[in-house]
Design an enzyme around this catalytic site. Structure first.
Site, PDB file in Angstrom:
ATOM      1  N   SER A   3       5.511 -63.773  24.601  1.00 36.40           N
ATOM      2  CA  SER A   3       5.526 -64.455  23.321  1.00 36.40           C
ATOM      3  C   SER A   3       4.401 -63.920  22.446  1.00 36.40           C
ATOM      4  O   SER A   3       4.318 -62.723  22.233  1.00 36.40           O
ATOM      5  CB  SER A   3       5.453 -65.957  23.523  1.00 36.40           C
ATOM      6  OG  SER A   3       6.175 -66.610  22.516  1.00 36.40           O
TER       7      SER A   3
ATOM      8  N   ASP B  83      16.727 -67.755  23.925  1.00 37.54           N
ATOM      9  CA  ASP B  83      15.411 -67.969  23.314  1.00 37.54           C
ATOM     10  C   ASP B  83      15.463 -67.784  21.801  1.00 37.54           C
ATOM     11  O   ASP B  83      15.779 -66.695  21.322  1.00 37.54           O
ATOM     12  CB  ASP B  83      14.426 -66.973  23.929  1.00 37.54           C
ATOM     13  CG  ASP B  83      13.030 -67.066  23.331  1.00 37.54           C
ATOM     14  OD1 ASP B  83      12.713 -68.098  22.709  1.00 37.54           O
ATOM     15  OD2 ASP B  83      12.262 -66.099  23.492  1.00 37.54           O
TER      16      ASP B  83
ATOM     17  N   HIS C 157      13.026 -68.213  27.057  1.00 37.00           N
ATOM     18  CA  HIS C 157      11.744 -67.636  26.686  1.00 37.00           C
ATOM     19  C   HIS C 157      10.966 -67.144  27.902  1.00 37.00           C
ATOM     20  O   HIS C 157      10.650 -67.915  28.807  1.00 37.00           O
ATOM     21  CB  HIS C 157      10.938 -68.719  25.955  1.00 37.00           C
ATOM     22  CG  HIS C 157       9.840 -68.221  25.086  1.00 37.00           C
ATOM     23  ND1 HIS C 157      10.029 -67.296  24.099  1.00 37.00           N
ATOM     24  CD2 HIS C 157       8.521 -68.534  25.041  1.00 37.00           C
ATOM     25  CE1 HIS C 157       8.888 -67.068  23.470  1.00 37.00           C
ATOM     26  NE2 HIS C 157       7.951 -67.801  24.034  1.00 37.00           N
TER      27      HIS C 157
END
Length: 490
Positions: A171, A433, A458
């Site tokens: 991320s 995601d 994710h």
């Protein structure tokens, strides 16, 4: 409230694939992990401290501070590579020094593993408090310079100068992993940039568009029911006589008070967050972090929204909220924007938002935007437009809309957005995601490949392996390892 991973915009605590661990009793901890393949229950990992420069871009500033890091030398073979896991917008967890697919790669390649906590998060406190003036030293550019200095000094002191360094992150740390390779190619040989939103944007309504599609993937009627529920609630908010019932229906901590658009937007975003959270991390193998709620999946929420016995869509929406509160042992739901504003403007390290919220929202206001607004018709929620987020920047940090827009433009100008020109970065993303909308999902070049993993959420490829992993995820992990093997030879 517990430390809960969710979208980028923090309410009580915000993370991406941030690395954190809840403290369990020994018996419960062991039970939790026994059925997960790839989990290593070794001795407790010792935290270590690195003397870091305070401001890398002011040569006249000689101040330093102590930055936390962890190391795992279990698999290191002299001459092997060096793996560096990049911390993000929350505490760096020692759980990642004993778990995760990167350790499987390390074992196969004989790598030594480091993890560096991000400045201003966890125990890495560069300044006495979180005042607006001090937060000026919080940025992705300073964080990258931290990584560069850490890498340089670790290589020197540990005799790792001639080793190939590989950066890992998920991320926001995934973006940092890509940018580390981009901006410091002489220091990092390759990067695995998982679920990395490399393009900054003030308004990010596409997040909720992916939420719609992800909810529909299991039950096409599910996002429609969510939208009907949201619309009913918005209509009832226009009548103050309905506030007592709403307070009871959603088990609010105090009677609902809607005096400004910020009040209603905060309430509506809080409830939408139940679905956003679950979609973002749907069926991800996060149990080793101590994460609660991993049993709540898209299917669970959509089954509730499809259950006519619970009443109309509004009643089902309230039932979802109660399930989430029960899951996280919350006695009631605090939807007071005033309380949130007080928390977010508290600049003490002991403040309620110092776990990451005040810091991360500052970064969104001064670098990234990423605001998941309802400004698209192709998503299931109503009531928290872009202006709601922009006003928070002004209220919390005195950052104007013009400054925000300019800051986001500068971020893309500095890092290139989608236009990445370097080599040896792999970009894994999951189709479920919502963050893949700002990531690299198609190959840029043979040396900048994308791995788009159907049906995963994710950072799924970063977590420990388990027997029920879908084939696409297994193949993605294998593909990443093959790339690392190939790049280690170049």
């Amino acid at each position: 409230m517990v430390f809960q991973a969710r979208k980028l915009v923090f309410r009580e605590v915000t993370v991406f694939c941030v690395f954190f661990l809840f403290v369990f009793g020994e018996g419960r901890y062991t039970k939790l992990f026994n059925n997960v393949r790839g989990v290593r229950l070794n001795a407790e990992v010792e935290e270590q401290w690195f003397t870091q420069k305070l401001d890398h871009f002011n040569g006249a500033d000689t101040r330093v501070w102590k930055q936390r890091y962890f190391v795992n030398e279990t698999f290191y073979n002299p001459g092997g590579p060096v793996f560096l896991m990049i911390g993000g917008e929350g505490p760096a967890s020692p759980a990642w020094m004993q778990n995760g697919i990167w350790l499987t790669y390390a074992e196969k390649l004989g790598a030594i593993c480091f993890m560096l906590e991000h400045r201003f998060y966890g125990k890495s406190h560069p300044t006495p408090d979180l005042s607006n003036d001090n937060l000026r030293l919080l940025s992705s550019r300073q964080a990258l310079a931290d990584l560069a200095h850490f890498r340089t000094m670790m290589a020197k002191t540990r005799g790792l100068s001639n080793r190939q360094w590989v950066a890992f992150g998920g991320s926001y740390p995934g973006s940092l992993a890509a940018w580390f390779r981009l901006k410091y190619p002489h220091l990092v040989h390759a990067s695995v940039a998982t679920s990395a939103p490399v393009y900054a944007t003030v308004n990010f309504p596409e997040y909720l568009e992916v939420v719609w599609r992800s909810l529909a993937s299991g039950n096409p009627a599910c996002p429609t029911m969510v939208k009907k529920a949201s619309d009913i609630l918005v209509a009832r908010l226009k009548d103050p006589k309905s506030y007592d019932n709403i307070t009871k229906d959603f088990n609010l901590c105090s009677k609902l008070q809607i005096e400004t658009e910020m009040d209603s937007a905060y309430f509506l975003e809080t409830l939408a967050g139940n679905f956003m959270d679950v979609v973002q991390y749907n069926e991800d193998n996060r149990a080793f972090e101590g994460t609660l709620g991993t049993n709540i999946t898209i299917k669970v929420l959509c089954d509730v929204m499809a259950d006519a016995s619970l009443g109309d869509p509004y009643a089902r929406y309230a039932a979802v909220a109660r399930i989430m509160m029960d899951t996280f042992s919350m006695k009631c739901l605090d939807v007071s924007y005033n309380n949130y504003r007080q928390d977010m403007t508290n600049s003490s390290w002991d403040g309620p938002a110092a776990g990451g919220g005040r810091q991360w929202v500052y970064q969104t206001c001064t670098e990234f935007g990423f605001y998941q607004s309802t400004d698209s018709p192709n998503q299931p929620f109503t009531g928290f437009p872009l202006q709601y987020f922009v006003k928070q920047c002004a209220e919390f940090y005195n950052v104007s809309a013009e400054q925000l827009i300019d800051a986001v433009a500068q971020t893309n100008e500095y890092f290139g957005g989608y236009d990445i020109y370097t080599t040896r970065i792999v970009f894994p993303n999951g189709s479920i995601d919502p963050w893949h909308a700002l990531g690299i999902t198609e190959d840029i070049s043979p040396d900048l490949p994308a791995i788009f993993i159907k049906g995963t959420a994710h950072c799924a490829n970063m977590y420990p392996e388990r027997s029920q992993d879908p084939l696409q995820l297994v193949l993605a992990r294998d593909h990443i390892f093959q790339l690392l093997q190939q790049w280690m030879k170049s």
